[in-house]
Design an enzyme around this catalytic site. Structure first.
Site, PDB file in Angstrom:
ATOM      1  N   HIS A 285       0.791  -1.233   0.000  1.00 44.50           N
ATOM      2  CA  HIS A 285       0.000   0.000   0.000  1.00 44.50           C
ATOM      3  C   HIS A 285       0.832   1.297   0.000  1.00 44.50           C
ATOM      4  CE1 HIS A 285      -3.799   1.908   0.331  1.00 44.50           C
ATOM      5  NE2 HIS A 285      -4.385   1.055   1.145  1.00 44.50           N
ATOM      6  N   LYS A 366     -30.068   7.288  -3.225  1.00 40.69           N
ATOM      7  CA  LYS A 366     -30.206   8.473  -4.073  1.00 40.69           C
ATOM      8  C   LYS A 366     -31.683   8.835  -4.243  1.00 40.69           C
ATOM      9  CE  LYS A 366     -26.263   8.257  -7.262  1.00 40.69           C
ATOM     10  NZ  LYS A 366     -25.929   8.210  -8.684  1.00 40.69           N
ATOM     11  N   TYR A 395     -12.730   4.341  11.010  1.00 43.90           N
ATOM     12  CA  TYR A 395     -11.925   4.972   9.961  1.00 43.90           C
ATOM     13  C   TYR A 395     -12.601   4.730   8.620  1.00 43.90           C
ATOM     14  CZ  TYR A 395      -7.947   5.657   6.799  1.00 43.90           C
ATOM     15  OH  TYR A 395      -7.118   6.083   5.797  1.00 43.90           O
TER      16      TYR A 395
END
Ligand code: COA
Length: 568
Positions: A285, A366, A395
């Site tokens: 990463h 939506k 997180y």
């Protein structure tokens, strides 16, 4: 008959584009202008959804049948060759700076992560790791990849004398040679890269004390990427389990008896080609985040769908693949044996669940004027609260790519508003109207916090900046940063990330604390793909339980909001 049967080519799965184009041409003479324009509109919609998903299902199905996919070594290598060709095609776009600029919310994003995914590597250090990148613009740019097969490591030049990338037939021939050169699994250094960094760093310095091995290591570090041609993966106990095992194979290889030694985890990108259609990639990463990785993965899939012909042949003789790291000292071989035990302990601790929520996708939030991402995050807060009767620091990665070299900051999904809602939702005495109002308020607050973060006003990186600045100024750790509140604030029992993808692919990562969860999700118009991971050694966590609670909560919230699947 049998002999003839086996020489017949396999039936290809045509691309979505190809079939839809042909369909439009074929149907045209049968329809009036008005009918045709309606059909055209439906075709465009199908291309967005559910076309890609259905296409993937066909390809998945084909993996287990005689036609429509690979089931043998030859098919696996032909597919691997295509993946390499696709990566080189993408690399040409990165190098030529012709990638379409990424956008988010109408704003252009920094593209630097794309050029840091290839030709780079992490390097172990006892105190501190390092990171190298060999850009195409530098002198003597890399023109080879690293291939692992049966745990053995090869350097493969993927360009011809004319600097044209090898075509898929040439790549296939080279991979076939590699397979012939590595008939059986051997103890190999790949497994050492699964160790804690300090142990690996000590082994690494022993390895590079030998000149041949030092240049082999440099060869791996310089290579464009790693290609892992895997052996059999762990057999799944049912079709649901197959996807979870597939993702686990990408994450850790499945253990030393399966494919964990057929990896080099320091390399930024490893493309993994398993048997029977299991394929994916593993990311180190350090230099890049989910979205650029999803972009290269999507390019590879689209390229493989589209390019049935081998491509343009590179001219001149091909350089023979070179086997690396063939002489390992007794010490290293002993450490390899030890590392297998440790790798298996880690692998056996991962509890990975991949699942699809298919009652609705991002179109439903939506339709009720709510942010889909905020919606999923608040539902996750509810699921956690339902299981543990308390909230936890959460997180979520928010992109900072509106800014130069921007990476991420933290969207704090656990908020006063989410907590007010989760408590109310679990309280029978609270009316439905109040629950609806509190849910909407929490989702709106989440979206507001997201906007704050992605516009560069998040707090996590700033707090970290203060801590690092204090250390640099010799001031020690500020009181604020030694507070119990601060450590609770950074103990993320839920570490989450949304990575939007077009194809039916699934992403995942491990939990960041021993008693926490890693949750990754990709919302599609009418469904959402999830992965949930945790550690089996923790008695308090259970990925399957969190997944089933999330499913229930997604149902419950739609019922609460009176959606189409509402249970009245
Ligand atoms: N009503 C109707 N529609 C709404 C809405 C509302 N109240 N709020 C948002 N929407 C729409 C948006 O306009 C958007 O529409 P589009 O599909 O046409 O683009 C869609 O819903 C999705 O918006 P939303 O769900 O709010 O989230 P997002 O797409 O903006 O993503 C993050 C939010 C946090 C995921 C994103 O900002 C981000 O940072 N992504 C990168 C994460 C990352 O790096 N992950 C990997 C880490 S390794």
């Amino acid at each position: 008959m049998r002999g003839i049967q086996e020489t017949l080519p396999r039936l290809p799965v045509p691309t979505i584009e190809q079939t839809l184009q042909t369909y439009l041409r074929a149907v045209r003479p049968l329809l009036s202008d008005a009918e045709y324009s309606h059909t055209l509109e439906l075709v465009q919609r199908f291309k967005q959804s559910p076309g890609p998903r259905l296409q993937l299902m066909l390809e998945g199905r084909a993996a287990n049948t005689v036609n429509w996919d690979y089931t043998d070594k030859e098919g696996q290598l032909r597919f691997a060759a295509k993946v390499v060709a696709a990566v080189l095609d993408y690399k040409a776009m990165i190098d030529g700076q012709t990638l379409t600029v990424d956008m988010m919310g109408g704003q252009r994003l920094c593209m630097s992560q794309h050029s840091q995914m290839l030709s780079g590597c992490r390097i172990p250090g006892v105190e501190l790791d390092n990171h190298v990148l060999h850009p195409t613009t530098g002198p003597n740019p890399p023109r080879h990849i690293t291939v692992l097969h049966n745990n053995q490591v090869f350097s493969l030049d993927v360009y011809g004398e004319d600097s044209r990338p090898l075509d898929t037939v040439q790549l296939y021939q080279q991979l076939e040679t590699i397979v012939e050169m590595s008939p059986k699994p051997v103890p190999s250094i790949g497994i050492l890269t699964t160790r804690d960094r300090a142990s690996w760093a000590r082994n690494y310095s022993t390895i590079i004390s030998d000149q041949a091995n030092r240049s082999a290591m440099e060869d791996i570090q310089r290579s464009i990427c790693v290609l892992c041609v895997d052996g059999e993966g762990q057999p799944p106990a049912g079709s649901d389990h197959a996807r979870s095992l597939g993702l686990a194979q990408m994450l850790h290889g499945g253990g030393s008896s399966w494919n964990s030694a057929n990896r080099f985890f320091d390399k930024i990108l490893q493309f993994i080609i398993g048997v029977k259609g299991v394929c994916g990639l593993n990311l180190e990463h350090t230099p890049a985040d989910g979205p650029p990785i999803a972009a290269i993965a999507q390019h590879v899939l689209a390229f493989c769908e589209k390019h049935q012909a081998p491509g343009l042949r590179a001219s001149g003789a091909m350089t023979a693949p070179r086997k690396l790291l063939t002489e390992l000292s007794g010490d290293i071989l002993r450490n390899i044996a030890e590392s297998k035990v440790e790798a298996d302990r880690l692998v056996n601790d991962v509890d990975m669940q991949v699942w699809v929520y298919d009652r609705y996708g991002r179109d439903f939030p939506k339709s009720v004027q709510l942010s889909p991402d905020g919606y999923v995050q608040v539902v996750l807060q509810l699921a956690y609260f339902r299981l543990y009767d308390e909230p936890c620091a959460t997180y979520e990665s928010g992109s900072l790519r509106r800014f130069q070299q921007g990476r991420t900051d933290t969207i704090r999904s656990c908020s006063v508003d989410s907590h007010n809602f989760t408590r109310a939702m679990e309280d029978r005495s609270v009316s439905r109207e109040v629950k609806v109002e509190l849910f909407k308020k929490a989702v709106v607050a989440h979206r507001k916090y997201t906007d704050q973060v992605i516009s560069g006003n998040g707090i996590d990186r700033h707090l970290l900046g203060w801590k690092l600045a204090a250390a640099e100024a010799g001031l020690g750790v500020p009181e604020l940063h030694s507070d119990v509140g601060y450590s609770k604030f950074f103990y993320f029992k839920l570490s989450t990330s949304q990575v939007p993808v077009l194809h039916d692919m699934v992403l995942g990562f491990g939990a960041v604390v021993p008693d926490g969860y890693g949750v990754c999700y990709s919302p599609h118009a009418s469904w959402i793909a999830f992965s949930v991971s945790s550690y089996l050694s923790c008695p308090q966590t259970d990925s399957k339980r969190l997944a089933s609670t999330m499913k229930q909560c997604l149902d419950d919230i739609q019922t609460l909001l009176g959606g189409p699947h509402a249970k009245v």
